[in-house]
Design a protein around this motif. Structure first.
Motif, mmCIF file in Angstrom:
data_model
loop_
_atom_site.group_PDB
_atom_site.id
_atom_site.type_symbol
_atom_site.label_atom_id
_atom_site.label_comp_id
_atom_site.label_asym_id
_atom_site.label_seq_id
_atom_site.Cartn_x
_atom_site.Cartn_y
_atom_site.Cartn_z
ATOM 1 N N ALA A 1 -9.897 -0.617 0.266
ATOM 2 C CA ALA A 1 -9.159 0.205 -0.702
ATOM 3 C C ALA A 1 -7.655 0.084 -0.469
ATOM 4 C CB ALA A 1 -9.592 1.662 -0.598
ATOM 5 N N LEU A 2 -7.240 0.062 0.783
ATOM 6 C CA LEU A 2 -5.823 -0.131 1.117
ATOM 7 C C LEU A 2 -5.745 -1.371 2.003
ATOM 8 C CD1 LEU A 2 -5.835 3.013 0.385
ATOM 9 C CD2 LEU A 2 -3.920 3.192 1.951
ATOM 10 N N SER A 3 -4.877 -2.279 1.623
ATOM 11 C CA SER A 3 -4.830 -3.560 2.327
ATOM 12 C C SER A 3 -4.162 -3.461 3.704
ATOM 13 C CB SER A 3 -4.077 -4.581 1.479
ATOM 14 O OG SER A 3 -2.769 -4.094 1.196
ATOM 15 N N LEU A 4 -3.550 -2.326 3.995
ATOM 16 C CA LEU A 4 -2.731 -2.239 5.205
ATOM 17 C C LEU A 4 -3.543 -2.359 6.498
ATOM 18 C CD1 LEU A 4 -3.157 0.814 6.566
ATOM 19 C CD2 LEU A 4 -1.732 1.486 4.654
ATOM 20 N N LYS B 1 1.238 5.005 8.240
ATOM 21 C CA LYS B 1 1.715 6.269 8.778
ATOM 22 C C LYS B 1 0.699 6.861 9.749
ATOM 23 C CE LYS B 1 3.625 10.532 6.794
ATOM 24 N NZ LYS B 1 3.998 11.146 5.498
ATOM 25 N N TYR C 1 -9.078 1.342 5.605
ATOM 26 C CA TYR C 1 -9.551 2.254 4.561
ATOM 27 C C TYR C 1 -10.392 1.501 3.544
ATOM 28 C CZ TYR C 1 -5.728 4.970 6.600
ATOM 29 O OH TYR C 1 -4.895 5.631 7.473
ATOM 30 N N ASP D 1 -5.885 4.661 -5.550
ATOM 31 C CA ASP D 1 -6.628 3.897 -6.561
ATOM 32 C C ASP D 1 -7.472 4.763 -7.479
ATOM 33 O OD1 ASP D 1 -5.666 1.527 -5.714
ATOM 34 O OD2 ASP D 1 -7.516 0.824 -4.780
ATOM 35 N N ASP E 1 -15.139 10.474 0.438
ATOM 36 C CA ASP E 1 -16.191 9.451 0.425
ATOM 37 C C ASP E 1 -15.779 8.146 1.090
ATOM 38 O OD1 ASP E 1 -17.930 11.033 -0.887
ATOM 39 O OD2 ASP E 1 -17.831 9.978 -2.811
ATOM 40 N N MET E 2 -14.506 8.046 1.457
ATOM 41 C CA MET E 2 -14.021 6.762 1.978
ATOM 42 C C MET E 2 -14.563 6.497 3.379
ATOM 43 S SD MET E 2 -10.113 6.769 0.468
ATOM 44 C CE MET E 2 -9.713 5.087 0.932
ATOM 45 N N PRO F 1 0.854 -1.196 0.000
ATOM 46 C CA PRO F 1 0.000 0.000 0.000
ATOM 47 C C PRO F 1 0.891 1.247 0.000
ATOM 48 C CG PRO F 1 -0.493 -1.462 1.880
ATOM 49 C CD PRO F 1 0.739 -1.985 1.238
ATOM 50 N N LEU G 1 -15.800 13.065 -7.029
ATOM 51 C CA LEU G 1 -16.002 14.476 -6.671
ATOM 52 C C LEU G 1 -16.646 15.143 -7.878
ATOM 53 C CD1 LEU G 1 -13.666 13.669 -4.617
ATOM 54 C CD2 LEU G 1 -12.996 16.056 -4.709
ATOM 55 N N TYR H 1 -15.927 10.230 5.403
ATOM 56 C CA TYR H 1 -14.781 10.819 6.103
ATOM 57 C C TYR H 1 -14.979 12.338 6.233
ATOM 58 C CZ TYR H 1 -9.733 11.406 7.109
ATOM 59 O OH TYR H 1 -8.517 11.696 7.661
ATOM 60 N N LYS I 1 -10.917 17.332 -0.262
ATOM 61 C CA LYS I 1 -10.319 16.063 0.127
ATOM 62 C C LYS I 1 -10.716 14.973 -0.863
ATOM 63 C CE LYS I 1 -9.459 17.986 4.241
ATOM 64 N NZ LYS I 1 -8.135 18.295 4.753
ATOM 65 N N LEU I 2 -9.735 14.411 -1.539
ATOM 66 C CA LEU I 2 -10.030 13.363 -2.517
ATOM 67 C C LEU I 2 -10.644 12.143 -1.853
ATOM 68 C CD1 LEU I 2 -8.178 15.253 -4.119
ATOM 69 C CD2 LEU I 2 -7.181 13.255 -5.187
ATOM 70 N N GLU I 3 -10.297 11.925 -0.582
ATOM 71 C CA GLU I 3 -10.729 10.733 0.133
ATOM 72 C C GLU I 3 -12.033 10.949 0.893
ATOM 73 O OE1 GLU I 3 -8.175 12.750 0.695
ATOM 74 O OE2 GLU I 3 -7.590 12.838 2.807
ATOM 75 N N LEU J 1 -13.550 5.103 6.962
ATOM 76 C CA LEU J 1 -12.333 4.875 7.749
ATOM 77 C C LEU J 1 -12.643 4.187 9.073
ATOM 78 C CD1 LEU J 1 -11.242 6.853 5.578
ATOM 79 C CD2 LEU J 1 -9.716 7.735 7.346
#
Lengths: 400, 400
Positions: free
Chosen positions: B366-369, B373, B358, A306, B306-307, A299, A367, B291, B302-304, B309
């Motif tokens: 969306a992110l496998s982690l 960070k 995420y 993505d 709609d995610m 990641p 968006l 989010y 913020k691009l994220e 969390l």
């Protein structure tokens, strides 16, 4: 590509530019009252924020000026409106954009009061290019002087571009980002005729040297976004980051400069590197280019990794069309056609005009905005004007 | 909720904590060689980056220490391993985390060499809480001294938390962010018994005063993430930003402190405000909390946005369970059950343990982690320990 296909493609790009993109910005973006441009425009053009981001102001000055300079040469109708609109932004920048030390703020409010310090050197790059192009359109001397003094400041600042706002401790890990050589390559082209050729040639070759000496890794067949000053790629998220859009953007700048000097070896090399970036960046499952990837498939730290972004696809179109134009490679043509198809079925909005900027992985609009803090009137018109020029040249030579 | 349901829920949370979350971090996170913790852990625990982010180190010291302090009181087996692991992080922080001026770096490399300057005051907050809790677990005096000196530095810094790295020009637009009062409310609770009660009471009430005096807008029925110092919400992306997870997190901190002083009026008020944040933040189409949202429904920057969390949902669970515990409100219970259902069908990974962090809007990973960070060993164990305590209290009183 057959000549008939080239013509059809060119007409599609011309129509997208003139019937969809340009009218959207002409109509919704000018701030006739306070000067400059609104760039935070929702799907239908509604202004949702009146702050002015200097990147976006500089880019829009560039795009309206270029459109004006380009139209006649491209056998399109040249409209005075574009010069007027370029001037609206250029004058706003002159009055409000610059901090006391000559650097350009990152953001100011609608009326020009500074909101964000000049920590971001890319503001300076875009304003420089914008004012230089505006000078070509208008003959205004002040615009040239301001462009040249900004160009000088960039040279002074670029070794430590964030200056006092630098948070990375370079003594312990120094990573060079590809943004600076990318912008230098573009700048070297944009300032032709305004700055001494020897200066610009040196800038262009230094940029090419940095990209091919450091960022392009022939063993790993990858273009790394950040690289240590010894050429290594630290085993960290930063060190492994791939940004396919950035890679393809810098590659077409360098491809163009290699073509200018007829450097066939470099042309072949760049065309090969393009294929690495495209194949590692393309989403085989859903189509489109990812925004970010990790070289080892881990990641990234980017939540938006993505997503499918408009500018990535715009730059990729330029990259593969130019590669095909220069080499006739069927593989590059196939990539171009794949990207063109994804782009024109996903990004343009037939109802309100312009392209969407941010799709989710599956290609749905994430968006609704047409412009914002980071999306303005720049990548799309640049790509369309550039591709129209190349298609016209290809039609004429009808080489293939 | 019937007693049997409370017990079943508590057992689910206990099992998730002890069989899935804790073992994942015990196994993959300790850096036995260099000290401290790896927090960049992919789905199966693979370490994909060895850099150490001080936020994450401080939070993990807190979580292992708290787990150790909490276990016996919660009738769970107290394991010495947790104290050892807390010490591993605490000693790393003591040796490597602090800059010369006493502030905490944002990031250091695996061996402790500083990589990112101490620009982020939240590093200091999390280290302070972590070392205070480690002191409670270990009795180590140096940990207490370090926690208290960091606490003092936070008070000196927090009016201008980014210090010399501040890019916003406050003279022209001063926006207060909710992060500071949120952390102050948490800190006031975490340092009980270690700092004078009068100091902590003042801190808690100032935080409550700022949130209810500025961020909570009764007319608009919204909790604004940023607010001007005159209480207004500028018509800009920043000024309209809603962050439902942050709102619910600060609201449960304040709800707990209102309950501590049996302030029924404030309890009712907070419970009402929670409903605004939940209903404006919930995605009726796909489920889960967004989010970010814009108060007027415009795109955010913020691009994220709609995610979905993990931490947003963890904090929301605390908010609505406490609201239900204090008031017996069926509406709050319904929200709790909805959030619990979404959370436990989407976030936990039954194969490798821990929660995903995420998800995309549709709820796909969306992110496998499992850690990175910004995601570590913190929100999930805090939520689970807290909810287990409350459920146990509710079972005992069997009030409803």
């Amino acid at each position: 590509m057959k000549t008939q296909e080239m013509i059809a493609l060119r007409l599609k790009y011309e129509s997208n530019l003139m019937d969809s993109i340009v009218p959207f910005w002409e109509k919704h973006s000018p701030d006739r009252k306070a000067g400059g441009y609104f760039t935070c425009l929702d799907r239908d053009g509604t202004v949702f924020d009146t702050d002015k981001f200097i990147w976006m102001q500089g880019r829009e000055v560039w795009a309206f000026s270029r459109l004006y300079n380009w139209a006649s040469q491209a056998s399109m109708e040249r409209r005075n409106k574009w010069l007027e609109l370029a001037e609206l932004g250029a004058r706003f920048l002159r009055s409000n954009g610059r901090a006391g030390n000559g650097d350009w703020y990152f953001a100011v409010d609608r009326n020009g009061k500074p909101l964000v310090e000049p920590y971001n050197i890319f503001s300076d790059y875009f304003v420089t290019a914008g004012l230089a192009e505006f000078h070509r359109a208008s003959g205004e001397k002040w615009a040239l002087e301001l462009a040249l003094s900004s160009f000088s400041r960039i040279q002074e600042r670029k070794a430590r571009p964030k200056g006092i706002w630098t948070k990375q401790i370079a003594a312990n890990r120094s990573l060079m980002a590809m943004g600076i050589p990318m912008m230098d390559a573009w700048m070297a082209r944009e300032l032709r005729g305004l700055v001494e050729p020897a200066t610009l040639d040196a800038l262009a070759m230094a940029a090419e040297g940095q990209v091919f000496g450091f960022h392009v890794d022939r063993d790993r067949k990858a273009v790394f976004e950040r690289v240590a000053s010894d050429g290594s790629h630290p085993e960290s998220m930063d060190g492994r980051l791939l940004n396919p859009g950035h890679a393809l953007e810098v590659l077409w700048f360098l491809l163009r400069q290699a073509a200018d000097r007829s450097d066939q070896e470099r042309i072949q090399e760049i065309c090969e590197v393009m294929l690495w970036s495209a194949s590692s960046g393309w989403d085989e499952q859903c189509g489109g280019f990812f925004y970010y990837r990790d070289f080892r498939g881990y990641p990234t730290e980017k939540l938006e990794a993505d997503m499918k972004l408009w500018w990535v696809h715009a730059e990729a179109l330029c990259a593969f069309l130019l590669a095909y134009k220069l080499t006739g490679s069927a593989e590059h043509l196939a990539w171009f056609e794949r990207i063109d198809s994804y782009t024109f079925t996903h990004f343009p909005d037939p109802e309100f005009g312009e392209w969407y900027g941010y799709l989710d992985r599956g290609g749905e609009v994430a968006l609704s905005l047409k412009g914002g803090k980071w999306k303005g009137f720049f990548h799309v018109p640049r790509t369309l004007m550039t591709c129209i020029d190349w298609l016209r040249e290809m039609e004429k030579t009808d080489a293939r």
